[in-house]
Design an enzyme around this catalytic site. Sequence first.
Site, PDB file in Angstrom:
ATOM      1  N   CYS A  62       0.849  -1.182   0.000  1.00  0.00           N
ATOM      2  CA  CYS A  62       0.000   0.000   0.000  1.00  0.00           C
ATOM      3  C   CYS A  62       0.895   1.246   0.000  1.00  0.00           C
ATOM      4  O   CYS A  62       2.071   1.180   0.364  1.00  0.00           O
ATOM      5  CB  CYS A  62      -0.884  -0.032   1.247  1.00  0.00           C
ATOM      6  SG  CYS A  62      -1.807   1.464   1.594  1.00  0.00           S
ATOM      7  N   HIS A  63       0.331   2.392  -0.402  1.00  0.00           N
ATOM      8  CA  HIS A  63       1.110   3.630  -0.399  1.00  0.00           C
ATOM      9  C   HIS A  63       1.593   3.996   1.003  1.00  0.00           C
ATOM     10  O   HIS A  63       2.615   4.678   1.152  1.00  0.00           O
ATOM     11  CB  HIS A  63       0.295   4.779  -1.000  1.00  0.00           C
ATOM     12  CG  HIS A  63       0.497   4.921  -2.476  1.00  0.00           C
ATOM     13  ND1 HIS A  63       1.599   5.541  -3.017  1.00  0.00           N
ATOM     14  CD2 HIS A  63      -0.249   4.497  -3.528  1.00  0.00           C
ATOM     15  CE1 HIS A  63       1.516   5.514  -4.334  1.00  0.00           C
ATOM     16  NE2 HIS A  63       0.408   4.877  -4.677  1.00  0.00           N
ATOM     17  N   THR A  64       0.885   3.554   2.033  1.00  0.00           N
ATOM     18  CA  THR A  64       1.337   3.817   3.398  1.00  0.00           C
ATOM     19  C   THR A  64       2.644   3.084   3.673  1.00  0.00           C
ATOM     20  O   THR A  64       3.539   3.609   4.344  1.00  0.00           O
ATOM     21  CB  THR A  64       0.259   3.395   4.410  1.00  0.00           C
ATOM     22  OG1 THR A  64      -0.945   4.110   4.124  1.00  0.00           O
ATOM     23  CG2 THR A  64       0.692   3.710   5.829  1.00  0.00           C
ATOM     24  N   HIS A  85       1.003  -4.180   5.886  1.00  0.00           N
ATOM     25  CA  HIS A  85      -0.204  -4.210   6.718  1.00  0.00           C
ATOM     26  C   HIS A  85      -1.433  -4.709   5.962  1.00  0.00           C
ATOM     27  O   HIS A  85      -2.524  -4.684   6.505  1.00  0.00           O
ATOM     28  CB  HIS A  85      -0.486  -2.814   7.297  1.00  0.00           C
ATOM     29  CG  HIS A  85      -0.817  -1.777   6.265  1.00  0.00           C
ATOM     30  ND1 HIS A  85       0.147  -1.220   5.452  1.00  0.00           N
ATOM     31  CD2 HIS A  85      -1.983  -1.204   5.893  1.00  0.00           C
ATOM     32  CE1 HIS A  85      -0.424  -0.341   4.642  1.00  0.00           C
ATOM     33  NE2 HIS A  85      -1.724  -0.324   4.889  1.00  0.00           N
ATOM     34  N   GLU A  86      -1.248  -5.171   4.728  1.00  0.00           N
ATOM     35  CA  GLU A  86      -2.375  -5.679   3.947  1.00  0.00           C
ATOM     36  C   GLU A  86      -2.064  -7.122   3.586  1.00  0.00           C
ATOM     37  O   GLU A  86      -1.164  -7.385   2.785  1.00  0.00           O
ATOM     38  CB  GLU A  86      -2.560  -4.810   2.694  1.00  0.00           C
ATOM     39  CG  GLU A  86      -3.879  -5.044   1.988  1.00  0.00           C
ATOM     40  CD  GLU A  86      -4.118  -4.034   0.875  1.00  0.00           C
ATOM     41  OE1 GLU A  86      -4.770  -3.013   1.126  1.00  0.00           O
ATOM     42  OE2 GLU A  86      -3.640  -4.276  -0.247  1.00  0.00           O
ATOM     43  N   CYS A 115     -10.776  -3.907  20.275  1.00  0.00           N
ATOM     44  CA  CYS A 115     -10.716  -4.779  21.454  1.00  0.00           C
ATOM     45  C   CYS A 115     -12.100  -5.247  21.873  1.00  0.00           C
ATOM     46  O   CYS A 115     -12.257  -6.310  22.466  1.00  0.00           O
ATOM     47  CB  CYS A 115     -10.022  -4.071  22.613  1.00  0.00           C
ATOM     48  SG  CYS A 115     -11.019  -2.764  23.415  1.00  0.00           S
ATOM     49  N   CYS A 118     -13.493  -1.413  25.221  1.00  0.00           N
ATOM     50  CA  CYS A 118     -13.305  -0.019  25.633  1.00  0.00           C
ATOM     51  C   CYS A 118     -14.516   0.832  25.245  1.00  0.00           C
ATOM     52  O   CYS A 118     -15.386   0.406  24.476  1.00  0.00           O
ATOM     53  CB  CYS A 118     -12.033   0.560  25.026  1.00  0.00           C
ATOM     54  SG  CYS A 118     -12.104   0.822  23.228  1.00  0.00           S
ATOM     55  N   CYS A 121     -14.870   1.227  21.422  1.00  0.00           N
ATOM     56  CA  CYS A 121     -15.406   0.066  20.711  1.00  0.00           C
ATOM     57  C   CYS A 121     -16.902  -0.107  20.962  1.00  0.00           C
ATOM     58  O   CYS A 121     -17.632  -0.586  20.090  1.00  0.00           O
ATOM     59  CB  CYS A 121     -14.659  -1.198  21.125  1.00  0.00           C
ATOM     60  SG  CYS A 121     -12.981  -1.319  20.448  1.00  0.00           S
ATOM     61  N   CYS A 129     -10.377   2.361  18.392  1.00  0.00           N
ATOM     62  CA  CYS A 129     -10.246   1.624  19.648  1.00  0.00           C
ATOM     63  C   CYS A 129      -9.254   2.390  20.513  1.00  0.00           C
ATOM     64  O   CYS A 129      -8.266   2.925  20.010  1.00  0.00           O
ATOM     65  CB  CYS A 129      -9.729   0.210  19.362  1.00  0.00           C
ATOM     66  SG  CYS A 129      -9.334  -0.777  20.825  1.00  0.00           S
ATOM     67  N   ARG A 133      -6.065   1.320  18.079  1.00  0.00           N
ATOM     68  CA  ARG A 133      -6.318   2.094  16.871  1.00  0.00           C
ATOM     69  C   ARG A 133      -5.037   2.237  16.051  1.00  0.00           C
ATOM     70  O   ARG A 133      -3.922   2.012  16.567  1.00  0.00           O
ATOM     71  CB  ARG A 133      -6.833   3.487  17.231  1.00  0.00           C
ATOM     72  CG  ARG A 133      -5.769   4.374  17.879  1.00  0.00           C
ATOM     73  CD  ARG A 133      -6.280   5.778  18.122  1.00  0.00           C
ATOM     74  NE  ARG A 133      -7.305   5.827  19.136  1.00  0.00           N
ATOM     75  CZ  ARG A 133      -7.972   6.947  19.442  1.00  0.00           C
ATOM     76  NH1 ARG A 133      -7.719   8.067  18.792  1.00  0.00           N
ATOM     77  NH2 ARG A 133      -8.881   6.933  20.384  1.00  0.00           N
ATOM     78  N   CYS A 194      -6.917  -3.276   4.065  1.00  0.00           N
ATOM     79  CA  CYS A 194      -6.701  -1.836   3.992  1.00  0.00           C
ATOM     80  C   CYS A 194      -7.457  -1.198   2.843  1.00  0.00           C
ATOM     81  O   CYS A 194      -8.526  -0.626   3.020  1.00  0.00           O
ATOM     82  CB  CYS A 194      -5.205  -1.517   3.891  1.00  0.00           C
ATOM     83  SG  CYS A 194      -4.845   0.256   3.776  1.00  0.00           S
ATOM     84  N   ARG A 389      -2.568  -3.022  -6.896  1.00  0.00           N
ATOM     85  CA  ARG A 389      -2.104  -3.923  -5.848  1.00  0.00           C
ATOM     86  C   ARG A 389      -1.304  -5.046  -6.493  1.00  0.00           C
ATOM     87  O   ARG A 389      -1.785  -5.745  -7.369  1.00  0.00           O
ATOM     88  CB  ARG A 389      -3.273  -4.496  -5.057  1.00  0.00           C
ATOM     89  CG  ARG A 389      -3.884  -3.523  -4.043  1.00  0.00           C
ATOM     90  CD  ARG A 389      -2.860  -3.173  -2.976  1.00  0.00           C
ATOM     91  NE  ARG A 389      -3.429  -2.375  -1.899  1.00  0.00           N
ATOM     92  CZ  ARG A 389      -3.354  -1.064  -1.828  1.00  0.00           C
ATOM     93  NH1 ARG A 389      -2.769  -0.374  -2.819  1.00  0.00           N
ATOM     94  NH2 ARG A 389      -3.850  -0.397  -0.801  1.00  0.00           N
TER      95      ARG A 389
END
Length: 394
Positions: A62-64, A85-86, A115, A118, A121, A129, A133, A194, A389
Amino acid sequence: MGSLDNHSVNGFSIPADTAGKIITCKAAVAYSPGQPLIIEDVLVDPPQKLEVRIKILFSSICHTDLSAWKGESEAQRVFPRILGHEASGVVESVGEGVTEMEAGDLVVPIFNGECGDCAYCKSTKTNLCKKFRVNPFKSVMAGDGKCRFSTKDGNPIYHFLNTSTFSEYTVLDSACLVKIDPLAPLKEMTLLSCGVSTGLGAVWNTADVQAGETVAVFGLGAVGLAVVEGARTRGASRIIGVDINAEKCIKGKAIGITDFINPMELDKPIHEKIREMTEGGVHYSFECAGNLDVLREAFLSTSDGWGLTVILGIHPSPRLLPLHPMELFDGRRMVASVFGDFKGKSQLPLFAKQCMAGEVKLDEFITHEMPFSRINDAFQLLVHGKSLRCLLHF
């Protein structure tokens, strides 16, 4: 280290006797900004309390990930680090207290955890979260503040966005992992981690676009095209795609844009063109470029009185919003959307079923597939705007 003799669960091969033991596996490690990732053997510790260790089967970029690899935000630089993260994968083992999943379950990591306990959530007003988060500054596990990755010499390797999927095995907090249907196609499910969830959710959940309404999408990368897909499924009457890359027109029209604008070919500001095309402006604009000048154009392209701009791009500091507060008195609004306002653990399984039923077209987003060993080539495809992707398989 445990033996890597494998057995099959749900059709996927996982180690037979590694639970509770350190696993040695391949990972792509970032040691400094912009330098090629180093594929090397790393040590992955067993999951601790409320943690899960998974075998990654597919991961994409991903671009992130690209921004973190480049080190664009100096405040967020932590090295060495395992990005990514994907992804999608299968549970190898679970830590103490994990009851909602077990070895062999198919799972999708989520960078914006849930979670379930909390105040955040339990609220219907946010998908954040309190503890899990999305947090680009976080680089260790929440439980004990330590890493679960290390080099063969025992030095720590830091985590990324609660997930770190550029590794054959990774450890996540159970709050950052979603169990999905065992019959789900994992290649496509990877995108729910993502890009597709973020873009499509921004249309369905954040903006709640209705049939017949009009949309402008600024930036036709994977997230922008997921916005297009979301608008198409909602029956938007007009979907205007905006991008400086003329090649994005073809892919955009295949997914659902009705009009394409290349700002480089205009002799007037983009918002003026869009207002002309729509006789006053679109109902919704989505800024997916992470550029403040583009954000202002997106804001001004919406209709006076009721226009809504949704921010999806990641914006660097230190510049601030490019508008005067009095401009909001014309009725236009602006809001940001994190993970498409989906609550990951409680809402993503249903979204996955909708995708499996064909309500959403996912295969259009996978433009390339490569073995994990070619991850640096995959990064370059994204750098040069050649892929949406690129799916890496382990």
